[in-house]
Motif scaffolding. Structure first.
Motif, PDB file in Angstrom:
ATOM      1  N   ALA A  82       0.815  -1.219   0.000  1.00 44.61           N
ATOM      2  CA  ALA A  82       0.000   0.000   0.000  1.00 44.61           C
ATOM      3  C   ALA A  82       0.844   1.263   0.000  1.00 44.61           C
ATOM      4  O   ALA A  82       0.429   2.296  -0.549  1.00 44.61           O
ATOM      5  N   THR A  83       2.028   1.192   0.601  1.00 39.03           N
ATOM      6  CA  THR A  83       2.874   2.384   0.692  1.00 39.03           C
ATOM      7  C   THR A  83       3.998   2.393  -0.334  1.00 39.03           C
ATOM      8  O   THR A  83       4.788   3.344  -0.389  1.00 39.03           O
ATOM      9  N   GLY A  84       4.105   1.344  -1.139  1.00 41.58           N
ATOM     10  CA  GLY A  84       5.135   1.287  -2.167  1.00 41.58           C
ATOM     11  C   GLY A  84       6.541   1.256  -1.623  1.00 41.58           C
ATOM     12  O   GLY A  84       7.463   1.855  -2.194  1.00 41.58           O
ATOM     13  N   GLU A 151      12.031   5.176   4.915  1.00 45.86           N
ATOM     14  CA  GLU A 151      10.868   4.679   4.201  1.00 45.86           C
ATOM     15  C   GLU A 151      10.713   3.210   4.552  1.00 45.86           C
ATOM     16  O   GLU A 151      11.697   2.494   4.685  1.00 45.86           O
ATOM     17  N   GLY A 152       9.466   2.770   4.711  1.00 48.94           N
ATOM     18  CA  GLY A 152       9.235   1.368   5.001  1.00 48.94           C
ATOM     19  C   GLY A 152       8.196   1.175   6.077  1.00 48.94           C
ATOM     20  O   GLY A 152       7.526   2.112   6.518  1.00 48.94           O
ATOM     21  N   VAL A 153       8.049  -0.062   6.520  1.00 49.57           N
ATOM     22  CA  VAL A 153       7.095  -0.431   7.562  1.00 49.57           C
ATOM     23  C   VAL A 153       7.850  -0.593   8.873  1.00 49.57           C
ATOM     24  O   VAL A 153       8.818  -1.351   8.955  1.00 49.57           O
ATOM     25  N   VAL A 154       7.407   0.117   9.882  1.00 46.72           N
ATOM     26  CA  VAL A 154       8.045   0.134  11.195  1.00 46.72           C
ATOM     27  C   VAL A 154       7.277  -0.791  12.143  1.00 46.72           C
ATOM     28  O   VAL A 154       6.046  -0.747  12.197  1.00 46.72           O
ATOM     29  N   LEU A 155       8.015  -1.619  12.895  1.00 46.83           N
ATOM     30  CA  LEU A 155       7.421  -2.501  13.894  1.00 46.83           C
ATOM     31  C   LEU A 155       8.014  -2.192  15.260  1.00 46.83           C
ATOM     32  O   LEU A 155       9.231  -2.011  15.386  1.00 46.83           O
ATOM     33  N   GLY A 156       7.145  -2.166  16.268  1.00 51.76           N
ATOM     34  CA  GLY A 156       7.600  -2.003  17.642  1.00 51.76           C
ATOM     35  C   GLY A 156       6.758  -2.857  18.565  1.00 51.76           C
ATOM     36  O   GLY A 156       5.634  -2.479  18.901  1.00 51.76           O
ATOM     37  N   HIS A 228       9.168   9.279   5.949  1.00 53.18           N
ATOM     38  CA  HIS A 228       8.570  10.051   4.867  1.00 53.18           C
ATOM     39  C   HIS A 228       7.555   9.243   4.066  1.00 53.18           C
ATOM     40  O   HIS A 228       6.661   9.812   3.434  1.00 53.18           O
ATOM     41  N   ARG A 229       7.699   7.927   4.098  1.00 50.68           N
ATOM     42  CA  ARG A 229       6.756   7.063   3.388  1.00 50.68           C
ATOM     43  C   ARG A 229       6.731   5.710   4.082  1.00 50.68           C
ATOM     44  O   ARG A 229       7.775   5.179   4.447  1.00 50.68           O
ATOM     45  N   GLY A 230       5.519   5.167   4.302  1.00 52.10           N
ATOM     46  CA  GLY A 230       5.417   3.888   4.975  1.00 52.10           C
ATOM     47  C   GLY A 230       4.334   3.896   6.033  1.00 52.10           C
ATOM     48  O   GLY A 230       3.379   4.680   5.962  1.00 52.10           O
ATOM     49  N   ALA A 231       4.475   3.036   7.034  1.00 52.50           N
ATOM     50  CA  ALA A 231       3.513   2.925   8.127  1.00 52.50           C
ATOM     51  C   ALA A 231       4.232   2.338   9.326  1.00 52.50           C
ATOM     52  O   ALA A 231       5.284   1.703   9.199  1.00 52.50           O
ATOM     53  N   ALA A 232       3.661   2.572  10.514  1.00 47.31           N
ATOM     54  CA  ALA A 232       4.257   2.078  11.756  1.00 47.31           C
ATOM     55  C   ALA A 232       3.204   1.351  12.569  1.00 47.31           C
ATOM     56  O   ALA A 232       2.072   1.841  12.707  1.00 47.31           O
ATOM     57  N   PHE A 233       3.573   0.190  13.122  1.00 46.84           N
ATOM     58  CA  PHE A 233       2.672  -0.621  13.937  1.00 46.84           C
ATOM     59  C   PHE A 233       3.313  -0.849  15.301  1.00 46.84           C
ATOM     60  O   PHE A 233       4.412  -1.401  15.392  1.00 46.84           O
ATOM     61  N   PRO A 345       2.624   8.546   7.819  1.00 42.79           N
ATOM     62  CA  PRO A 345       2.712   9.919   7.326  1.00 42.79           C
ATOM     63  C   PRO A 345       1.580  10.206   6.357  1.00 42.79           C
ATOM     64  O   PRO A 345       1.009   9.278   5.762  1.00 42.79           O
ATOM     65  N   ALA A 346       1.245  11.469   6.206  1.00 41.47           N
ATOM     66  CA  ALA A 346       0.106  11.834   5.359  1.00 41.47           C
ATOM     67  C   ALA A 346       0.241  11.280   3.945  1.00 41.47           C
ATOM     68  O   ALA A 346      -0.750  10.883   3.326  1.00 41.47           O
ATOM     69  N   SER A 347       1.462  11.190   3.445  1.00 39.00           N
ATOM     70  CA  SER A 347       1.685  10.713   2.077  1.00 39.00           C
ATOM     71  C   SER A 347       1.322   9.248   1.896  1.00 39.00           C
ATOM     72  O   SER A 347       1.153   8.781   0.768  1.00 39.00           O
ATOM     73  N   SER A 348       1.194   8.500   3.017  1.00 39.27           N
ATOM     74  CA  SER A 348       0.939   7.060   2.935  1.00 39.27           C
ATOM     75  C   SER A 348      -0.359   6.645   3.620  1.00 39.27           C
ATOM     76  O   SER A 348      -0.609   5.459   3.790  1.00 39.27           O
ATOM     77  N   ALA A 349      -1.186   7.609   3.992  1.00 39.23           N
ATOM     78  CA  ALA A 349      -2.336   7.297   4.828  1.00 39.23           C
ATOM     79  C   ALA A 349      -3.627   7.055   4.060  1.00 39.23           C
ATOM     80  O   ALA A 349      -4.549   6.432   4.592  1.00 39.23           O
ATOM     81  N   ASP A 350      -3.724   7.527   2.838  1.00 40.12           N
ATOM     82  CA  ASP A 350      -4.998   7.471   2.123  1.00 40.12           C
ATOM     83  C   ASP A 350      -5.097   6.233   1.236  1.00 40.12           C
ATOM     84  O   ASP A 350      -4.101   5.713   0.746  1.00 40.12           O
ATOM     85  N   GLY A 351      -6.343   5.783   1.040  1.00 39.68           N
ATOM     86  CA  GLY A 351      -6.596   4.760   0.037  1.00 39.68           C
ATOM     87  C   GLY A 351      -6.497   3.332   0.503  1.00 39.68           C
ATOM     88  O   GLY A 351      -6.641   2.416  -0.306  1.00 39.68           O
ATOM     89  N   TRP A 352      -6.258   3.103   1.791  1.00 39.91           N
ATOM     90  CA  TRP A 352      -6.179   1.729   2.269  1.00 39.91           C
ATOM     91  C   TRP A 352      -6.527   1.661   3.752  1.00 39.91           C
ATOM     92  O   TRP A 352      -6.345   2.627   4.495  1.00 39.91           O
ATOM     93  N   VAL A 353      -7.044   0.522   4.155  1.00 45.17           N
ATOM     94  CA  VAL A 353      -7.322   0.232   5.562  1.00 45.17           C
ATOM     95  C   VAL A 353      -6.490  -0.982   5.946  1.00 45.17           C
ATOM     96  O   VAL A 353      -6.590  -2.036   5.318  1.00 45.17           O
ATOM     97  N   PRO A 354      -5.632  -0.871   6.950  1.00 52.57           N
ATOM     98  CA  PRO A 354      -4.826  -2.027   7.343  1.00 52.57           C
ATOM     99  C   PRO A 354      -5.697  -3.227   7.717  1.00 52.57           C
ATOM    100  O   PRO A 354      -6.743  -3.082   8.363  1.00 52.57           O
ATOM    101  N   LEU A 355      -5.253  -4.412   7.313  1.00 54.62           N
ATOM    102  CA  LEU A 355      -5.985  -5.646   7.581  1.00 54.62           C
ATOM    103  C   LEU A 355      -6.397  -5.780   9.044  1.00 54.62           C
ATOM    104  O   LEU A 355      -7.511  -6.204   9.362  1.00 54.62           O
ATOM    105  N   GLY A 356      -5.489  -5.444   9.931  1.00 50.33           N
ATOM    106  CA  GLY A 356      -5.711  -5.669  11.351  1.00 50.33           C
ATOM    107  C   GLY A 356      -6.834  -4.860  11.959  1.00 50.33           C
ATOM    108  O   GLY A 356      -7.283  -5.156  13.075  1.00 50.33           O
ATOM    109  N   PHE A 357      -7.304  -3.847  11.232  1.00 52.47           N
ATOM    110  CA  PHE A 357      -8.357  -2.981  11.759  1.00 52.47           C
ATOM    111  C   PHE A 357      -9.627  -3.048  10.915  1.00 52.47           C
ATOM    112  O   PHE A 357     -10.496  -2.192  11.023  1.00 52.47           O
TER     113      PHE A 357
END
Length: 366
Positions: A82-84, A151-156, A228-233, A345-357
């Motif tokens: 989703a975030t490329g 850039e990427g998917v962050v896990l914590g 700058h691009r991605g998502a964090a969980f 980030p705002a650049s990666s937030a639109d157009g998708w809903v994460p599976l977990g939610f």
């Protein structure tokens, strides 16, 4: 040989003398956990494991069953697409078990990574991670600070709870910051008047102890600046603000873990036990939003894992793994106490809903 606990106590005592005899608790907690070579997360203690017989103090979800990481990998794969992006960043990777589970599961899904980056301050844990991830040595790298651009998917997983907290105590109707002093030959609690307050007013006049989380909130703001691009969980135990500062939660959430038992006194056995506090997820969400990130979702760990396909994966697991899986989702174990929050980030937030939610999102309750 000098006892590391004695040496760490001596270092903290010198800091107390240099600071006029009093340290705020967050400073003390940072030293108890992260003092180089002596703090709980920087010495050579086992920490993570199933039983105290192996020298461990607690177990985390990836050590319980690989079903945890394999399920989380489904969410990671969707977020990468989703975030490329094509890199995963993990904070506080523990033994490396979660990294191994995610990397292997993504490979099975046909979603290989360009790189898996671990951010960890502990030299001893890095060595355990290198051993666990030896088969992926060409993919994994370690850093001890965030770059300016990520850039990427962050896990914590169980990261925010280990960040130092400040303690606020209402005693006799007046607010104090609770810190640490040296008294009668040992570390002791000491309160100082403060203008600090919990983010919510706590009704009543009864004595009340709680935590505030400036370091966790500052961490999220820094992440917002760099990602700058991605998502964090983030997966951790905690509550939304209204539950965190409930009038009946008058003893706070600070707790210590050693040999799979808990206690409430962080001033003894320094460097030998974990010190932690539950996460105020409302504070994390507000800090993220103030820094320009969007909250993509917030729910219980049980709901998140079930949404992401845990049960489908469990069908091919053995009986023991399925038994451990129950600990991940049962309400009286990790399923309800642990929550999951996703930020982007705002650049990666639109157009998708994460599976977990996809169902059971609780963002409206933050």
């Amino acid at each position: 040989m000098t006892d590391p606990a004695v040496e760490l106590t001596s270092i903290i005592r010198r800091h107390l003398e240099a600071q006029g005899g009093w340290l705020p608790f967050d400073r003390f907690m940072a030293m108890a956990l992260y003092e180089p070579g002596l703090g709980y997360y920087t010495n050579a203690s086992a920490q993570f494991g199933h039983t105290p017989q192996g020298g461990s103090d607690f177990v985390t979800a990836p050590e319980l069953t690989p079903l945890f990481g394999h399920t989380l990998a489904r969410q990671v794969a969707q977020a990468l697409d989703a975030t490329g992006t094509d890199e995963v960043w993990e904070f506080g990777a523990g033994t490396g078990a979660l990294a191994l589970q995610v990397i292997d599961a993504l490979a099975v899904q046909g979603r290989p990574l360009r790189r898996y980056t671990i951010v960890d301050l502990s030299g001893s844990l890095r060595e355990r991670q290198r051993a666990t991830l030896a088969a992926h040595a060409d993919l994994v790298r370690w850093v001890d600070a965030l770059p300016e651009h990520m850039e990427g998917v962050v896990l914590g997983n169980e990261v925010l709870d280990a960040m130092p907290v400040q303690l606020l105590a209402r005693v006799g109707g007046a607010w104090f910051e609770r810190g640490v002093a040296w008294h009668d030959g040992q570390l002791a609690w000491a309160d100082r008047p403060t203008e600090l307050r919990p983010p919510l007013a706590v009704p009543g006049e009864h004595d009340y102890l709680t935590e505030i989380h400036p370091q966790a909130e500052a961490f999220v703001r820094t992440l917002a600046d760099r990602l700058h691009r991605g998502a964090a969980f983030f997966l951790d135990y905690g509550f939304p603000e209204a539950e965190y500062f409930h009038p009946q939660r008058h003893m706070g959430t600070l707790i210590c873990h050693r040999a799979h038992q808990s206690d409430s006194n962080p001033l003894v056995d320094l460097g030998r036990k974990d010190i932690t506090a539950h996460v105020n997820f409302t504070g994390v969400a507000l800090a993220a939003q103030d820094a320009g990130m969007a909250v993509l979702g917030y729910t219980s760990q049980a709901r998140f894992l079930l949404n992401a396909g845990l049960l489908a994966l469990a069908q091919s697991a053995d009986a023991r793994q399925n038994a451990m899986m129950q600990k991940l989702v049962n309400e009286h174990e990790m399923g309800e106490l642990f929550k999951v929050m996703a930020l982007a980030p705002a650049s990666s937030a639109d157009g998708w809903v994460p599976l977990g939610f996809a169902a059971g999102d609780r963002t409206h309750r933050l």
